[in-house]
Design a protein around this motif. Structure first.
Motif, PDB file in Angstrom:
ATOM      1  N   THR A  25      37.634  45.329  28.036  1.00 51.01           N
ATOM      2  CA  THR A  25      38.404  45.485  27.361  1.00 51.01           C
ATOM      3  C   THR A  25      40.040  45.841  27.507  1.00 51.01           C
ATOM      4  O   THR A  25      41.242  46.193  26.785  1.00 51.01           O
ATOM      5  CB  THR A  25      38.022  45.976  25.792  1.00 51.01           C
ATOM      6  OG1 THR A  25      37.136  47.420  26.305  1.00 51.01           O
ATOM      7  CG2 THR A  25      36.928  45.105  24.681  1.00 51.01           C
ATOM      8  N   ALA A  26      40.096  45.949  28.610  1.00 54.87           N
ATOM      9  CA  ALA A  26      41.131  46.403  29.358  1.00 54.87           C
ATOM     10  C   ALA A  26      42.242  45.361  28.897  1.00 54.87           C
ATOM     11  O   ALA A  26      41.604  44.712  29.592  1.00 54.87           O
ATOM     12  CB  ALA A  26      41.235  46.891  30.600  1.00 54.87           C
ATOM     13  N   PRO A  27      43.240  45.460  28.426  1.00 52.28           N
ATOM     14  CA  PRO A  27      44.008  44.803  28.385  1.00 52.28           C
ATOM     15  C   PRO A  27      44.759  43.678  29.249  1.00 52.28           C
ATOM     16  O   PRO A  27      45.286  42.426  29.620  1.00 52.28           O
ATOM     17  CB  PRO A  27      45.495  45.340  27.321  1.00 52.28           C
ATOM     18  CG  PRO A  27      45.167  46.862  27.445  1.00 52.28           C
ATOM     19  CD  PRO A  27      44.091  47.195  27.790  1.00 52.28           C
ATOM     20  N   ASP A  28      45.061  44.047  30.797  1.00 53.95           N
ATOM     21  CA  ASP A  28      45.122  43.835  31.760  1.00 53.95           C
ATOM     22  C   ASP A  28      44.498  43.328  31.852  1.00 53.95           C
ATOM     23  O   ASP A  28      44.707  42.259  32.780  1.00 53.95           O
ATOM     24  CB  ASP A  28      45.849  44.966  32.739  1.00 53.95           C
ATOM     25  CG  ASP A  28      44.778  46.054  33.965  1.00 53.95           C
ATOM     26  OD1 ASP A  28      43.823  46.454  32.451  1.00 53.95           O
ATOM     27  OD2 ASP A  28      44.221  46.109  34.900  1.00 53.95           O
ATOM     28  N   VAL A  29      43.015  43.110  32.459  1.00 52.92           N
ATOM     29  CA  VAL A  29      41.953  42.431  33.165  1.00 52.92           C
ATOM     30  C   VAL A  29      42.158  41.112  31.709  1.00 52.92           C
ATOM     31  O   VAL A  29      42.043  39.754  32.395  1.00 52.92           O
ATOM     32  CB  VAL A  29      40.837  43.598  32.698  1.00 52.92           C
ATOM     33  CG1 VAL A  29      39.517  42.643  33.107  1.00 52.92           C
ATOM     34  CG2 VAL A  29      40.434  44.250  33.708  1.00 52.92           C
ATOM     35  N   LEU A  30      42.391  41.932  30.853  1.00 57.07           N
ATOM     36  CA  LEU A  30      41.579  39.982  29.966  1.00 57.07           C
ATOM     37  C   LEU A  30      43.381  39.095  30.080  1.00 57.07           C
ATOM     38  O   LEU A  30      42.842  38.063  30.452  1.00 57.07           O
ATOM     39  CB  LEU A  30      41.764  40.600  29.128  1.00 57.07           C
ATOM     40  CG  LEU A  30      40.784  41.730  27.891  1.00 57.07           C
ATOM     41  CD1 LEU A  30      40.820  41.752  26.345  1.00 57.07           C
ATOM     42  CD2 LEU A  30      39.741  40.891  28.864  1.00 57.07           C
ATOM     43  N   ARG A  31      44.531  39.901  30.513  1.00 62.62           N
ATOM     44  CA  ARG A  31      45.473  38.593  30.816  1.00 62.62           C
ATOM     45  C   ARG A  31      45.574  38.236  31.564  1.00 62.62           C
ATOM     46  O   ARG A  31      46.109  37.701  32.351  1.00 62.62           O
ATOM     47  CB  ARG A  31      46.502  40.005  30.553  1.00 62.62           C
ATOM     48  CG  ARG A  31      47.093  40.476  28.785  1.00 62.62           C
ATOM     49  CD  ARG A  31      48.620  40.686  28.944  1.00 62.62           C
ATOM     50  NE  ARG A  31      48.806  42.133  29.225  1.00 62.62           N
ATOM     51  CZ  ARG A  31      48.926  42.771  28.953  1.00 62.62           C
ATOM     52  NH1 ARG A  31      48.489  43.274  28.081  1.00 62.62           N
ATOM     53  NH2 ARG A  31      48.805  44.012  29.704  1.00 62.62           N
TER      54      ARG A  31
END
Length: 412
Positions: free
Chosen positions: A287-293
């Protein structure tokens, strides 16, 4: 057997003696818990030796930052295998790496009945930094950036409880009877986006919340010609596992594998067949924001209801998928919400003037899919959103009243 393990072997009753009144105790997992130790802990509560609620459930709703300065006093963790420098956390990684790194004392429950083929399925990126600005170096769903086990500081391990209990599994999720039309609408929409150049030629990874509708949609998408989809989600269910074995999915990466009793008998063979294509990671990584983006995922959630402007109350299931669904939708390239029809006997509509709980705001919902079709809400005004939703999905007796509400709001 490793000497570190042998010196710490004890029964569950002996292990829970480390839990004293006033200590903050956290247990890992929610599908595969350290049940033997938890039962012994409950026995102490029943005898009055511990307060009624000594255990803190560690799930999405639990504020991890409350332990930022001082970790939990005791962490009770479930293990499928133990090595000299770490342990394998069975089918549910969840927050176990963070707990192992930050707890003051650790009790391990080691169930020897888990198959050895579990070793190598996990990819543990031991990020112990509680900081949203920290970058997780994951660029593709199939990338491995960590170790196949959770690193362990043996000076904090106070006990190892070795058990041979029966493995726990989940009951199957009932698939919706309306998935066929919804899947066709969604498939046509995604193909249209590809033709317009709004999606890359290689389909982006898909997040599908673990509900009957999304599982059926995922199956229908792969069977209707969109092959080799990558799944990047929180909970990998049996539908995804079947598609992985049939090679309709190129990779399935998640935090937990929810296996039913029907699959349990062939679990070892299934894991071997899915080698290098099934990856279990910590929830912090998933759920890391940078990974999802960076991955540019397509998020698919199921709504219990939507209101006139596209706000969605997500459908929560026994695994609390609504909480993680918000994380994926907010960082996604394309946020899709499925709106299954209400049961005819209920006599209610899924479209309401205002949702009771806005899990996703109107800015976090791009497309709504129902059995009636697609409502693309991107780039249009609030009034146009309302008109499109009312004309498409509101029950006919409700349409005049809902339209009047929209008109009244526009005049204010």
């Amino acid at each position: 057997m490793n000497r570190r393990i042998r010196d710490r072997l004890m029964t569950a009753d002996e292990a829970v003696k480390w839990v004293r009144p006033g200590k903050r105790v956290v247990a890992s997992g929610f599908l595969h818990q350290p049940s033997r130790v938890l039962r012994a802990l409950q026995a102490l509560v029943d005898d009055g030796q511990l307060p009624p609620e000594p255990l803190t459930p560690f799930r999405n709703s639990f504020p991890r930052r409350s332990f930022t300065r001082k970790g939990p006093d005791v962490a009770i963790l479930h293990a499928a295998a133990i090595f000299s420098d770490g342990f394998v956390p069975a089918l549910a990684v969840e927050e176990s790496p963070w707990l192992a790194a930050n707890a003051h004392e650790i009790i391990l429950e080691w169930n020897v009945n888990w198959p050895s083929s579990l070793i190598g399925v996990h990819d543990i990126y031991a990020d112990t930094v509680v900081d949203d600005a920290h970058i997780v170096p994951l660029c593709q769903p199939a990338d491995r950036i960590g170790t196949p086990y959770i690193p362990l500081d043996w000076t904090k391990v106070v006990g190892v409880v070795k058990v041979d209990d029966d493995l726990s599994f989940v009951s199957p999720i009932e698939e919706s009877a309306n998935e066929s039309r919804m899947a066709n609408h969604l498939h046509e929409f995604l193909l249209s986006e590809l033709r317009k150049g709004l999606l890359p030629i290689d389909m982006p990874p898909i997040h599908a919340a673990c509900t009957g509708e999304t599982g059926a949609i995922l199956r229908a998408l792969t069977q209707s010609g969109q092959q080799r989809i990558a799944l990047f989600t929180d909970i990998i269910d049996e539908v995804a596992l079947d598609l992985l074995q049939s090679e309709s999915l190129s990779v399935a990466s998640g935090s937990t594998l929810a296996v039913t009793q029907a699959t349990a008998g062939d679990l070892s063979r299934t894991l071997k067949q899915s080698e290098n294509r099934l990856i279990l990671r910590p929830r912090q990584t998933i759920t890391a924001p940078d990974v999802l983006r960076r991955l540019g995922i397509i998020s698919i959630n199921t709504a219990q209801e939507v209101d006139l402007y596209g706000r969605a109350h997500l459908q929560s299931d026994r695994w609390d998928s609504a909480n993680t669904g918000q994380d994926f939708a907010r960082q996604s390239r394309l946020s899709i919400v499925l709106l299954p029809p209400a049961p005819p006997e209920a006599g209610v509509s899924r479209v309401v003037p205002r949702v009771a709980q806005a899990d996703l705001s109107e800015r976090e919902v791009d497309v709504i899919v129902s059995e009636h079709g697609i409502a693309d809400l991107r780039g249009i005004s609030a009034a146009k959103r309302a008109e499109r939703i009312i004309s498409g999905w509101a029950r006919e007796p409700q349409q005049p009243d809902l339209a009047a509400m929209v008109f009244a709001n526009r005049r204010k």
